[in-house]
Design a protein around this motif. Structure first.
Motif, mmCIF file in Angstrom:
data_model
loop_
_atom_site.group_PDB
_atom_site.id
_atom_site.type_symbol
_atom_site.label_atom_id
_atom_site.label_comp_id
_atom_site.label_asym_id
_atom_site.label_seq_id
_atom_site.Cartn_x
_atom_site.Cartn_y
_atom_site.Cartn_z
ATOM 1 N N TYR A 1 -7.964 -1.933 4.540
ATOM 2 C CA TYR A 1 -7.444 -3.188 3.864
ATOM 3 C C TYR A 1 -8.345 -4.411 3.853
ATOM 4 C CZ TYR A 1 -4.430 -6.930 1.600
ATOM 5 O OH TYR A 1 -4.014 -8.022 0.722
ATOM 6 N N LYS B 1 -7.845 1.069 -4.922
ATOM 7 C CA LYS B 1 -7.134 0.158 -5.965
ATOM 8 C C LYS B 1 -6.201 1.222 -6.921
ATOM 9 C CE LYS B 1 -9.864 -3.987 -6.526
ATOM 10 N NZ LYS B 1 -10.630 -4.865 -7.433
ATOM 11 N N ILE C 1 1.018 -1.124 0.105
ATOM 12 C CA ILE C 1 0.117 -0.160 -0.041
ATOM 13 C C ILE C 1 1.021 1.112 -0.139
ATOM 14 C CG2 ILE C 1 -1.650 1.453 1.235
ATOM 15 C CD1 ILE C 1 -2.730 -1.236 2.462
ATOM 16 N N TYR D 1 -2.415 -0.568 -3.712
ATOM 17 C CA TYR D 1 -3.425 0.304 -3.441
ATOM 18 C C TYR D 1 -2.751 1.596 -3.022
ATOM 19 C CZ TYR D 1 -5.980 -3.979 -2.868
ATOM 20 O OH TYR D 1 -6.703 -5.327 -3.096
#
Length: 291
Positions: free
Chosen positions: A104, A172, A4, A85
């Motif tokens: 998440y 996303k 992420i 992400y």
């Protein structure tokens, strides 16, 4: 675990950026890339960013030689981000240690494209938190884009602001392939976030506050003219796009009417007569053809 990218635009935030980034360091979710975009700061922010980079090898720093604005900072960070992400965080805010992990879990468990959490306001001048969500208020829901658009206006629990702001969400990264943030004017979030929803198939929301949004006398929304905050063009663009999609645009039209009146009066006060006349023309046409 997926990587992420946590993106933090930084501009003259020497008082706050350390607390902000350290709250990212303390996340229970650890597979993070932390991108600090120093947007031409003239205080000690650049130094603090480099110090934070030395503290944690997940941190990357990009320095702009001049102030380019939030839009440019976000666009640059999206170009260099390597995560699956994206999560945005403002440099004067901070997050609970479970913020990333909760988002998440929500986005993967519900197979959504965007996951959204709520937030708590902290009024710095009064040292006061505005607590509006308790444990008993918790719920989750997955929306289609059309369902989520109903939360733009007049919804409780800050949902109107949750709809607009870029932070408090996990996206996303693929959603950003053809989306860029405007680099001129105020309110780049008002002109962008809704496009990411349209590109999504599923939008997941949790009614939990895990981000603290700092409000102080120098906050942009406190110091900027309301007509700039509520510009007419973002709504005009939404009306055009949603109309092409065949959606009900009645709420957007009402929002445009309110914003046009606000901006018309502001333009007149500031002596911008051509802009005033254009907005007055649109309002008169809306009145003439309202049926």
């Amino acid at each position: 675990m997926s990587k992420i990218s946590v993106i933090v635009p930084v501009y003259n935030a020497e008082e706050y950026v350390k607390q902000c980034v350290e709250s990212v360091f303390h996340q229970s979710y650890t597979d993070l890339e932390i991108l600090l975009i120093n947007d031409g700061s003239t205080d000690r922010s650049a130094l603090i960013c480099e110090q934070l980079k030395a503290m944690d090898d997940r941190v990357k720093v990009v320095h702009f030689s001049e102030n380019r604005g939030l839009g440019a900072a976000r666009n640059t960070s999206l170009e260099v981000a390597t995560g699956d992400y994206i999560l945005f965080l403002d440099a004067d805010d901070w997050i609970d240690s479970n913020h990333v992990s909760d988002l998440y879990d929500l986005i993967t468990r519900t197979q959504s494209d965007v996951a959204i959490a709520n937030f708590t306001r902290y009024y710095e001048d009064e040292a006061r938190y505005e607590l509006h969500i308790g444990d008993e208020d918790y719920y989750e829901k997955v929306y289609t884009p059309e369902e989520w658009f109903a939360y733009q206006y007049g919804a409780p629990h800050n949902l109107s602001q949750c709809f607009t702001v870029p932070w408090g969400k996990l996206y996303k990264k693929s959603l950003f392939e053809y989306v860029t943030y405007p680099t001129k004017g105020f309110g780049e979030d008002d002109r962008t976030t809704w496009k990411l929803y349209l590109l999504s198939d599923r939008i997941a929301y949790m009614n939990r506050s895990s981000l603290v949004y700092r409000v102080n006398a120098s906050s942009m929304t406190q110091t900027t003219d309301q007509a700039s905050v509520f510009d007419v063009e973002p709504v005009a663009e939404r009306i055009a796009v949603l109309g092409l999609l065949g959606w009900d645009i009645s709420r957007e039209v009402k929002a445009y009417l309110w914003r046009a009146q606000l901006n018309r009066d502001s333009k007149l006060r500031n002596g911008d007569i051509p802009a005033y006349k254009e907005l007055e023309l649109r309002l008169r046409l809306m009145e003439k053809y309202k049926n």
